[in-house]
Design a protein around this motif. Structure first.
Motif, PDB file in Angstrom:
ATOM      1  N   VAL A  58      -8.886  -1.065   1.121  1.00  0.00           N
ATOM      2  CA  VAL A  58      -9.036   0.009   0.125  1.00  0.00           C
ATOM      3  C   VAL A  58      -9.334   1.335   0.825  1.00  0.00           C
ATOM      4  O   VAL A  58      -8.741   2.377   0.509  1.00  0.00           O
ATOM      5  CB  VAL A  58     -10.159  -0.343  -0.894  1.00  0.00           C
ATOM      6  N   ILE A  64      -6.165   2.759   2.410  1.00  0.00           N
ATOM      7  CA  ILE A  64      -5.224   3.336   1.438  1.00  0.00           C
ATOM      8  C   ILE A  64      -5.736   4.692   0.949  1.00  0.00           C
ATOM      9  O   ILE A  64      -4.971   5.656   0.846  1.00  0.00           O
ATOM     10  CB  ILE A  64      -4.999   2.357   0.261  1.00  0.00           C
ATOM     11  N   ARG A  65      -7.043   4.756   0.690  1.00  0.00           N
ATOM     12  CA  ARG A  65      -7.636   6.012   0.227  1.00  0.00           C
ATOM     13  C   ARG A  65      -7.416   7.117   1.264  1.00  0.00           C
ATOM     14  O   ARG A  65      -7.109   8.253   0.935  1.00  0.00           O
ATOM     15  CB  ARG A  65      -9.130   5.785   0.009  1.00  0.00           C
ATOM     16  N   ALA A 124      -3.126   5.494  -6.465  1.00  0.00           N
ATOM     17  CA  ALA A 124      -4.161   5.458  -5.422  1.00  0.00           C
ATOM     18  C   ALA A 124      -5.216   6.534  -5.653  1.00  0.00           C
ATOM     19  O   ALA A 124      -5.776   7.079  -4.708  1.00  0.00           O
ATOM     20  CB  ALA A 124      -3.511   5.619  -4.046  1.00  0.00           C
ATOM     21  N   ALA A 143       0.835  -1.208   0.000  1.00  0.00           N
ATOM     22  CA  ALA A 143       0.000   0.000   0.000  1.00  0.00           C
ATOM     23  C   ALA A 143       0.869   1.256   0.000  1.00  0.00           C
ATOM     24  O   ALA A 143       0.573   2.229  -0.707  1.00  0.00           O
ATOM     25  CB  ALA A 143      -0.921  -0.016   1.218  1.00  0.00           C
ATOM     26  N   ILE A 155      -6.845   1.462  -6.873  1.00  0.00           N
ATOM     27  CA  ILE A 155      -6.221   0.827  -5.701  1.00  0.00           C
ATOM     28  C   ILE A 155      -6.405  -0.688  -5.774  1.00  0.00           C
ATOM     29  O   ILE A 155      -5.465  -1.457  -5.571  1.00  0.00           O
ATOM     30  CB  ILE A 155      -6.822   1.392  -4.395  1.00  0.00           C
ATOM     31  N   ASP A 160     -10.796   4.024  -6.019  1.00  0.00           N
ATOM     32  CA  ASP A 160     -10.911   2.677  -5.439  1.00  0.00           C
ATOM     33  C   ASP A 160     -10.562   1.607  -6.474  1.00  0.00           C
ATOM     34  O   ASP A 160      -9.897   0.619  -6.170  1.00  0.00           O
ATOM     35  CB  ASP A 160     -12.335   2.439  -4.930  1.00  0.00           C
ATOM     36  N   VAL A 180       2.109   1.611  -3.466  1.00  0.00           N
ATOM     37  CA  VAL A 180       1.042   2.009  -4.397  1.00  0.00           C
ATOM     38  C   VAL A 180       0.835   3.520  -4.357  1.00  0.00           C
ATOM     39  O   VAL A 180       0.697   4.163  -5.405  1.00  0.00           O
ATOM     40  CB  VAL A 180      -0.271   1.257  -4.049  1.00  0.00           C
ATOM     41  N   VAL A 181       0.844   4.085  -3.162  1.00  0.00           N
ATOM     42  CA  VAL A 181       0.676   5.541  -3.043  1.00  0.00           C
ATOM     43  C   VAL A 181       1.861   6.240  -3.689  1.00  0.00           C
ATOM     44  O   VAL A 181       1.706   7.195  -4.454  1.00  0.00           O
ATOM     45  CB  VAL A 181       0.525   5.957  -1.560  1.00  0.00           C
TER      46      VAL A 181
END
Ligand code: FES
Ligand code: FES
Length: 206
Positions: free
Chosen positions: A185, A188-189, A161, A152, A167, A164, A155-156
């Motif tokens: 999810v 992460i958001r 990101a 995560a 992600i 949704d 990913v950012v």
């Protein structure tokens, strides 16, 4: 004179072998009495840079980074799920890029900065992604969680990101048998803007 039986000899040999194995199994630089590292057949001394610290370890070149972390260096936060590249539980960062440590040889990453889940928090302060996972209940048994969090974070940083759907797509290599995907999810958001804010204020993120 005490007679040494064949059984005594075998037991003594087994004990000696076990002692050598124990010393090296935990990555201790046991020496041969002359101050040199004690190497068993096929082993090599290497140095890894993990969470900002140099760590010396002796291992065979075939040992994965995952086994080096867990079995030799007592960094057991990184989990072994499938051990064949299918689940993401073993995800760590190499120079900020996510990799599967079960498919990575420890000897091959001596030049990289390795970040594991143990290296995310700054002292008592959790990383924003760790905080968000807690706040959003993004785990159940927790076995996949360290790999999820490491992925995560990447990913950012990769810029994946923004929605949704995005992600979910870029986290698809990390499986969760408990099905905590909605919480993951959401976490992460939520963490993405916090990580961006930290980056803007000059606080480093792994
Ligand atoms: S343990 Fe590495 S991908 Fe499953
Ligand atoms: S929380 Fe149990 S496997 Fe993900």
């Amino acid at each position: 004179v005490t007679a040494v039986t064949r059984r005594d000899l075998l037991l003594a040999t087994a004990a000696g072998t076990a002692a050598v194995a124990l010393k090296t199994a935990h990555g201790q630089a046991a020496d041969n009495g002359a101050g040199e590292p004690l190497l068993l057949s096929g082993e090599v001394p290497i140095e890894l840079r993990i969470n900002g610290r140099a760590r010396a370890v002796i291992l065979e070149p075939r040992v994965s980074l995952l086994d080096a972390l867990r079995e030799r260096l007592d960094l057991t936060g990184t989990k072994k799920g499938c051990n064949q590249g299918g689940c993401g539980a073993c995800t760590v960062l190499l120079d900020g890029r996510r990799v599967l440590s079960c498919l990575t040889l420890a000897v091959a990453v001596q030049d990289a900065e390795i970040t594991t889940i143990e290296g995310l928090a700054k002292g008592e302060s959790l990383h924003p992604m760790q905080e968000a996972f807690v706040e959003h209940d993004a785990f159940q048994c927790g076995y996949c969680t360290s790999g999820q969090i490491m992925s995560a974070v990447a990913v950012v940083r990769e810029g994946h990101a923004d929605s949704d759907a995005e992600i979910r797509e870029w986290m698809s290599g990390n499986l969760c048998r408990c099905g905590a995907y909605n919480g993951i999810v959401a976490a992460i958001r939520d963490a993405a803007p916090r990580m961006m804010a930290q980056a803007r204020t000059g606080e480093t993120t792994p």
